[in-house]
Enzyme design. Structure first.
Site, PDB file in Angstrom:
ATOM      1  N   LYS A  55       0.844  -1.204   0.000  1.00  0.00           N
ATOM      2  CA  LYS A  55       0.000   0.000   0.000  1.00  0.00           C
ATOM      3  C   LYS A  55       0.876   1.251   0.000  1.00  0.00           C
ATOM      4  O   LYS A  55       0.601   2.215  -0.716  1.00  0.00           O
ATOM      5  CB  LYS A  55      -0.943  -0.021   1.210  1.00  0.00           C
ATOM      6  CG  LYS A  55      -2.073  -1.025   1.017  1.00  0.00           C
ATOM      7  CD  LYS A  55      -2.805  -1.407   2.301  1.00  0.00           C
ATOM      8  CE  LYS A  55      -3.795  -2.535   2.001  1.00  0.00           C
ATOM      9  NZ  LYS A  55      -4.349  -3.153   3.213  1.00  0.00           N
ATOM     10  N   GLN A  99      -4.624  -2.103   9.643  1.00  0.00           N
ATOM     11  CA  GLN A  99      -4.491  -3.387   8.946  1.00  0.00           C
ATOM     12  C   GLN A  99      -5.143  -4.507   9.766  1.00  0.00           C
ATOM     13  O   GLN A  99      -4.837  -4.698  10.927  1.00  0.00           O
ATOM     14  CB  GLN A  99      -2.998  -3.684   8.692  1.00  0.00           C
ATOM     15  CG  GLN A  99      -2.744  -4.935   7.871  1.00  0.00           C
ATOM     16  CD  GLN A  99      -3.335  -4.870   6.457  1.00  0.00           C
ATOM     17  OE1 GLN A  99      -3.188  -3.876   5.755  1.00  0.00           O
ATOM     18  NE2 GLN A  99      -4.026  -5.928   6.049  1.00  0.00           N
ATOM     19  N   ASP A 122     -11.440   2.844   4.267  1.00  0.00           N
ATOM     20  CA  ASP A 122     -11.685   1.429   3.960  1.00  0.00           C
ATOM     21  C   ASP A 122     -13.069   0.978   4.445  1.00  0.00           C
ATOM     22  O   ASP A 122     -13.352  -0.227   4.491  1.00  0.00           O
ATOM     23  CB  ASP A 122     -10.583   0.550   4.585  1.00  0.00           C
ATOM     24  CG  ASP A 122     -10.529  -0.841   3.941  1.00  0.00           C
ATOM     25  OD1 ASP A 122     -11.128  -1.022   2.863  1.00  0.00           O
ATOM     26  OD2 ASP A 122      -9.894  -1.742   4.523  1.00  0.00           O
TER      27      ASP A 122
END
Ligand code: NAP
Length: 283
Positions: A55, A99, A122
């Site tokens: 990323k 994450q 996200d």
């Protein structure tokens, strides 16, 4: 269909998205704002480390700044939330990615929900999830959106089709089911307690594998001509779909690697750029 048309190439989709992103970054920078994604990694799970590195690299390629916060595996929920709050308050940060998965002792839901909705690029917060279910999220979950994007890019009809989703996690199976439903598919969502899974999968015009088990979905489960999307990513660079046998049965299929993964990363960065853009419009 030729063999080429059968493969839904995620890198092609990600490259297509890149042009618009680069232009938008230039526009935002002209206003003195540098789009910035903050990633938080707790512990040292090797796959998570790889994802976070990928990323960061993708951000650099697109001129987006990235900050990497690495916390020890013993971090408590409270300490993690403190770090998230620092990033929430930092005006130079436009997107926050925690994450998944975090170590078991951490309350992941509480940590996700600490991310401010404006920076939830996200779609992991409860509010972001709910907005997505209503089709109203500024930033839907990246992997589900990547799946829809691949289907749209290759002009695969969703409306009226029977989509079978295997997996019901809050970051993948459930949101992609809602998105397919919002696009007028008839959706069946399967999970570990589903009985006669293979028979249900055989009803799908579109099959989404989001299980987390290598080579789990077999070609014999696939209705001839169905579209197979493999969202899985497991050790050894393999997906949740037994690619060779499913390729034979399907009319179109995503490979692993090079399918859903690159579009997920591109979507995450696109959301970060959009978040910075929205801020620049208010400035
Ligand atoms: P997860 O949270 O572990 O969820 C897995 C889901 O699969 C659960 O809903 C589980 O059911 C279901 N399942 C497990 N065993 C099953 C079985 N035998 N039959 C039917 N369903 C079963 O995983 P996730 O985070 O959603 O991730 C799924 C996969 O996608 C993983 O391979 C992950 O690496 C990958 N992923 C890829 C990307 C990308 O960018 N490509 C991004 C995120 C995740 P229960 O709910 O009943 O337990």
């Amino acid at each position: 269909m030729t063999t080429d048309q059968l493969i839904l190439n995620g890198q092609t989709v990600a490259d297509f998205m890149k042009e618009e992103m680069v232009a938008k970054v230039a526009m935002i920078k002209e206003k003195g704002i540098l789009p910035c994604l903050a990633t938080i990694l707790v512990g040292n799970d090797p796959s998570s480390e790889t994802y976070v590195r990928m990323k960061g690299n993708a951000c650099a390629r697109l001129g987006v700044h990235s900050i990497k916060v690495v916390l020890p595996a013993e971090t408590t929920t409270e300490e993690l939330i403190q770090e998230i709050n620092k990033l929430n308050a930092d005006h130079s940060v436009h997107g926050i990615l925690l994450q998944h998965p975090v170590p078991h002792h951490i309350n992941e839901r509480a940590a996700f929900d600490a991310i401010s909705i404006e920076k939830d690029v996200d779609g992991v917060t409860t509010q972001g999830y709910a907005l997505n279910a209503f089709g109203a999220a500024a930033f839907p979950s990246c992997t589900p959106q990547a799946i829809i994007r691949i289907l749209d890019f290759y002009r695969i009809q969703i409306e009226g089709k029977h989509a079978v989703v295997i997996g019901r996690s809050p970051i993948l199976g459930k949101p992609v089911s809602a998105m397919l439903l919002n696009r007028n598919a008839t959706v069946t969502t399967c999970h570990s307690k589903t009985v006669n899974l293979d028979e249900i999968v055989r009803l799908g015009d579109i099959v989404i594998a989001a299980v987390g088990k290598p080579l789990f979905v077999k070609g014999s489960w696939i209705k001839p001509g169905a579209v197979v999307i493999d969202a899985g990513y497991n050790k050894g660079n393999v997906g949740d779909v037994d690619y060779v046998s499913c390729l034979e049965q399907s009319s179109a299929i995503t490979p692993v690697p090079g399918g859903v993964g690159p579009v997920t990363i591109a979507t995450l960065i696109e959301h970060t750029i959009q978040s910075a853009y929205m801020l620049s419009e208010r400035a």
